[in-house]
Design a protein around this motif. Sequence first.
Motif, short mmCIF file in Angstrom:
data_model
loop_
_atom_site.label_atom_id
_atom_site.label_comp_id
_atom_site.label_asym_id
_atom_site.label_seq_id
_atom_site.Cartn_x
_atom_site.Cartn_y
_atom_site.Cartn_z
N GLU A 187 10.27 6.37 2.38
CA GLU A 187 10.31 6.02 3.76
C GLU A 187 12.05 6.46 3.86
O GLU A 187 12.91 5.65 4.03
N ASN A 203 5.52 8.56 1.45
CA ASN A 203 5.64 7.18 1.84
C ASN A 203 4.55 6.50 1.57
O ASN A 203 4.33 5.09 1.86
N HIS A 261 15.51 3.36 12.15
CA HIS A 261 15.27 3.25 10.71
C HIS A 261 16.38 3.25 9.84
O HIS A 261 16.93 2.42 9.14
#
Length: 340
Positions: free
Chosen positions: A327, A235, A285
């Motif tokens: 991510e 990430n 998310h």
Amino acid sequence: MTTSRHLGTVHVDHTFTVPLDHNRPDDQQIQVYAREIQATGQAGRDLPWLLFLGGGPGAASPRPSGGEGWINRALRDYRVLMLDQRGTGRSTPVDRRLLAQVRDPGAQADYLSHFRADAIVRDAEIIRRALLGDRPWSVLGQSFGGLCTITYLSFAPHGLAQAFITGGLPGVCATADEVYRALYPTVTLKNTEHYDRFPSDVDQARAVARYLRDHRVILPSGRPLTVETFQALGNMLGGTDGSLRLHYLLEDPFTGGTEPSEAFLSQVDRELADVADGPLYYLLHEATYAQGMEATRWSAQRIRGEFPAFDAEAALDSGAPILFTGEMIHPWIDLNPRLY
């Protein structure tokens, strides 16, 4: 309200009371915090407002240190309002203390259903009316804040004079699966660029992954450090200086010994903790890429199977580089145990 001065700016703290469920405005209330910032020379002028909606989801608004170029530029024309979106920062945060009060899983799920972009927009409208009355303001959305900005344009366009987006533009009909099918090749390219820049990191990453495969390692926070968790450090590669930071992390993970050093483990823990201080990020998310009421069903993990180069076990057996992920939320992620 409290006022303070910092490096040529004036900060004013605002706290607002809003309904947990905007469809039931007389029931449970929560607090939402926002920081107003004006340039010292502009204080007192009736400048237009710029609402900043940050990324995440589940992250508090950035705390300005005085070196943020975009804020300095914005302050020439606006007074900036940095919003801690509901459930984050100083806005009735969702954390272990709160979840300990709501122990029933069904009740927890119902509570957490009120922290989506639509509720954030309705909070913003309450705040706008409190600060500006009927006048519209501008909004700057970064990452998840961009998705909130699009939601704002859908739910309350009358409240906006301008809308700026830096990333965070949702697909009109793209599913989460399609998003991750596009993301994995991009992450692969980021890995290639990193290893081309720092060839020694190939062996260093393989050495760490090999050790983690064969040993149980616990980070200072109490989270286990597995091979997959180690891969999640990719990430970092999405940031401007992320490749360099990852390289420094991999420079000497064993510090001359046979097991990862305490310094290395502490650094890894800090990097992973950037999104581990609250559960909203993990819960919301992947859902931000969903369409309608369709569940994503661990999309990032399922689509990962279509890209075998990310299989660290196979890479260790074949001699291939360990590919870091991006991510993405995976079912094996172990939340910070301090949350619970």
